[in-house]
Design a protein around this motif. Structure first.
Motif, PDB file in Angstrom:
ATOM      1  N   VAL A  58      52.570 -18.731  35.999  1.00  0.00           N
ATOM      2  CA  VAL A  58      53.245 -17.389  36.249  1.00  0.00           C
ATOM      3  C   VAL A  58      52.406 -16.549  37.294  1.00  0.00           C
ATOM      4  N   GLU A  59      53.254 -16.012  38.279  1.00  0.00           N
ATOM      5  CA  GLU A  59      52.223 -15.147  39.352  1.00  0.00           C
ATOM      6  C   GLU A  59      53.117 -13.934  39.389  1.00  0.00           C
ATOM      7  N   GLY A  60      52.256 -12.771  39.195  1.00  0.00           N
ATOM      8  CA  GLY A  60      52.842 -11.475  39.460  1.00  0.00           C
ATOM      9  C   GLY A  60      51.859 -10.376  39.296  1.00  0.00           C
ATOM     10  N   THR A  61      52.200  -9.345  39.181  1.00  0.00           N
ATOM     11  CA  THR A  61      51.334  -7.930  39.114  1.00  0.00           C
ATOM     12  C   THR A  61      51.365  -7.469  37.575  1.00  0.00           C
ATOM     13  N   ALA A  62      50.050  -7.359  37.285  1.00  0.00           N
ATOM     14  CA  ALA A  62      50.017  -6.865  35.922  1.00  0.00           C
ATOM     15  C   ALA A  62      50.006  -5.313  35.838  1.00  0.00           C
ATOM     16  N   VAL A  63      51.145  -4.777  34.934  1.00  0.00           N
ATOM     17  CA  VAL A  63      51.210  -3.313  34.925  1.00  0.00           C
ATOM     18  C   VAL A  63      50.874  -2.783  33.495  1.00  0.00           C
ATOM     19  N   ARG A  64      50.159  -1.913  33.226  1.00  0.00           N
ATOM     20  CA  ARG A  64      49.717  -1.225  31.906  1.00  0.00           C
ATOM     21  C   ARG A  64      50.652  -0.829  31.239  1.00  0.00           C
ATOM     22  N   ILE A  65      51.061  -0.874  29.884  1.00  0.00           N
ATOM     23  CA  ILE A  65      52.002  -0.479  29.054  1.00  0.00           C
ATOM     24  C   ILE A  65      51.288   0.542  28.069  1.00  0.00           C
ATOM     25  N   THR A  66      51.798   1.834  28.198  1.00  0.00           N
ATOM     26  CA  THR A  66      51.355   2.886  27.604  1.00  0.00           C
ATOM     27  C   THR A  66      52.414   3.413  26.607  1.00  0.00           C
ATOM     28  N   ASP A  67      53.840   3.012  26.669  1.00  0.00           N
ATOM     29  CA  ASP A  67      54.872   3.852  25.887  1.00  0.00           C
ATOM     30  C   ASP A  67      54.563   3.133  24.633  1.00  0.00           C
ATOM     31  N   GLU A  68      54.406   3.984  23.788  1.00  0.00           N
ATOM     32  CA  GLU A  68      53.945   3.736  22.162  1.00  0.00           C
ATOM     33  C   GLU A  68      55.147   2.867  21.600  1.00  0.00           C
ATOM     34  N   ASP A  69      56.371   3.150  21.634  1.00  0.00           N
ATOM     35  CA  ASP A  69      57.634   2.579  21.037  1.00  0.00           C
ATOM     36  C   ASP A  69      57.501   1.089  21.593  1.00  0.00           C
ATOM     37  N   ARG A  70      57.455   1.086  22.805  1.00  0.00           N
ATOM     38  CA  ARG A  70      57.229  -0.466  23.497  1.00  0.00           C
ATOM     39  C   ARG A  70      55.979  -1.076  22.732  1.00  0.00           C
ATOM     40  N   LEU A  71      54.905  -0.399  22.506  1.00  0.00           N
ATOM     41  CA  LEU A  71      53.651  -0.968  22.317  1.00  0.00           C
ATOM     42  C   LEU A  71      53.874  -1.629  20.674  1.00  0.00           C
ATOM     43  N   ARG A  72      54.567  -0.508  19.881  1.00  0.00           N
ATOM     44  CA  ARG A  72      54.727  -1.209  18.638  1.00  0.00           C
ATOM     45  C   ARG A  72      55.621  -2.414  18.604  1.00  0.00           C
ATOM     46  N   ALA A  73      56.775  -2.336  19.129  1.00  0.00           N
ATOM     47  CA  ALA A  73      57.447  -3.547  19.438  1.00  0.00           C
ATOM     48  C   ALA A  73      56.809  -4.653  19.837  1.00  0.00           C
ATOM     49  N   LEU A  74      55.895  -4.792  20.884  1.00  0.00           N
ATOM     50  CA  LEU A  74      54.980  -5.738  21.106  1.00  0.00           C
ATOM     51  C   LEU A  74      53.961  -5.987  20.180  1.00  0.00           C
ATOM     52  N   ALA A  75      53.413  -5.165  19.284  1.00  0.00           N
ATOM     53  CA  ALA A  75      52.682  -5.293  18.260  1.00  0.00           C
ATOM     54  C   ALA A  75      53.274  -6.213  17.293  1.00  0.00           C
ATOM     55  N   ALA A 101      55.758  -8.357  17.698  1.00  0.00           N
ATOM     56  CA  ALA A 101      55.835  -9.527  18.491  1.00  0.00           C
ATOM     57  C   ALA A 101      54.615 -10.569  18.394  1.00  0.00           C
ATOM     58  N   TRP A 102      53.493  -9.588  18.723  1.00  0.00           N
ATOM     59  CA  TRP A 102      52.444 -10.362  18.492  1.00  0.00           C
ATOM     60  C   TRP A 102      52.147 -11.024  17.264  1.00  0.00           C
ATOM     61  N   GLU A 103      52.388 -10.290  16.114  1.00  0.00           N
ATOM     62  CA  GLU A 103      52.144 -10.689  14.717  1.00  0.00           C
ATOM     63  C   GLU A 103      53.107 -11.649  14.642  1.00  0.00           C
ATOM     64  N   ALA A 104      54.272 -11.706  14.908  1.00  0.00           N
ATOM     65  CA  ALA A 104      55.205 -12.787  14.922  1.00  0.00           C
ATOM     66  C   ALA A 104      55.106 -13.955  15.391  1.00  0.00           C
ATOM     67  N   THR A 105      54.446 -13.937  16.312  1.00  0.00           N
ATOM     68  CA  THR A 105      54.060 -14.946  17.151  1.00  0.00           C
ATOM     69  C   THR A 105      52.639 -15.763  16.603  1.00  0.00           C
ATOM     70  N   TYR A 106      51.646 -14.804  16.322  1.00  0.00           N
ATOM     71  CA  TYR A 106      50.460 -15.443  16.357  1.00  0.00           C
ATOM     72  C   TYR A 106      49.917 -15.436  14.694  1.00  0.00           C
ATOM     73  N   GLY A 107      50.713 -14.511  13.938  1.00  0.00           N
ATOM     74  CA  GLY A 107      50.282 -14.421  12.435  1.00  0.00           C
ATOM     75  C   GLY A 107      49.539 -12.992  12.313  1.00  0.00           C
ATOM     76  N   SER A 108      49.065 -12.964  11.188  1.00  0.00           N
ATOM     77  CA  SER A 108      48.667 -11.520  10.707  1.00  0.00           C
ATOM     78  C   SER A 108      47.233 -11.111  11.306  1.00  0.00           C
ATOM     79  N   PHE A 109      46.718 -12.286  11.688  1.00  0.00           N
ATOM     80  CA  PHE A 109      45.289 -12.159  12.068  1.00  0.00           C
ATOM     81  C   PHE A 109      45.538 -11.329  13.566  1.00  0.00           C
ATOM     82  N   TRP A 110      46.480 -11.453  14.161  1.00  0.00           N
ATOM     83  CA  TRP A 110      46.787 -10.490  15.241  1.00  0.00           C
ATOM     84  C   TRP A 110      47.498  -9.348  15.148  1.00  0.00           C
ATOM     85  N   LYS A 111      47.476  -8.560  13.871  1.00  0.00           N
ATOM     86  CA  LYS A 111      48.184  -7.458  13.427  1.00  0.00           C
ATOM     87  C   LYS A 111      47.548  -6.074  14.299  1.00  0.00           C
TER      88      LYS A 111
END
Length: 170
Positions: free
Chosen positions: A99-116, A118-128
């Motif tokens: 995958v090629e592209g431009t990395a953009v920092r995400i700071t919106d806290e609602d989006r970050l909570r949704a991503l958090a 997704a991290w836990e759902a994908t990789y387990g509670s270690f990544w909470k």
């Protein structure tokens, strides 16, 4: 084919004569699965920097996290162009994705909570992660989250037949 899926281009120069393009659904399956990704960034002196990490595919964007003082975050502050790779470890079967592209920092806290979540759902509670001050917060401290909306994606189908497929998304 899904009407929303990008158009695949099979590179016949690097594919078996009977190869067909890898499906976009297969690429999204690989990007969505819990696996190791490798990120390539560029150091200030122009040398490449490659390191493993985990990532989450959500809403057509590949997301990763890094500490603000880590080499990849420092590199991204100067040059946000990245390459992320993943795939199957076997050399003669499966599929690898670039995958090629431009990395953009995400700071919106609602989006970050949704991503958090997704991290836990994908990789387990270690990544909470908790979300605080526009970043993930966990046992290791703050982690900045970046999203990469793919500009170009390659799939390398291995085995028989083998094939190289490219998508241009932007």
């Amino acid at each position: 084919m899904n009407a929303d899926a990008p158009r695949a281009e099979l590179n016949t120069d690097f594919s078996s004569p009977d190869a067909e393009p890898t499906s976009w659904a297969r690429v999204e399956e690989l990007l969505s699965a819990p696996r190791t990704f490798w990120i390539s960034t560029v150091r200030p002196d122009g040398r490449p920097h490659v390191t493993p990490l985990i990532a989450v595919w959500r809403d057509g964007v590949l997301h990763f996290a890094t500490g603000p003082a880590e080499r990849k975050a420092l590199n991204l502050a100067r040059n946000a162009e990245v390459v992320l790779t993943t795939g199957d470890a076997a050399w003669d079967e499966g599929c690898d994705v670039v995958v090629e592209g431009t990395a953009v920092r995400i700071t919106d806290e609602d989006r970050l909570r949704a991503l958090a979540g997704a991290w836990e759902a994908t990789y387990g509670s270690f990544w909470k992660f908790d979300v605080r001050d526009g970043a993930f917060s966990g046992d290791g401290g703050a982690a900045w989250v970046f999203g990469v909306a793919p500009r170009t994606v390659f799939a390398f189908a291995k085995g028989d037949p083998s094939g190289q497929t490219r998508w241009r998304l932007r």
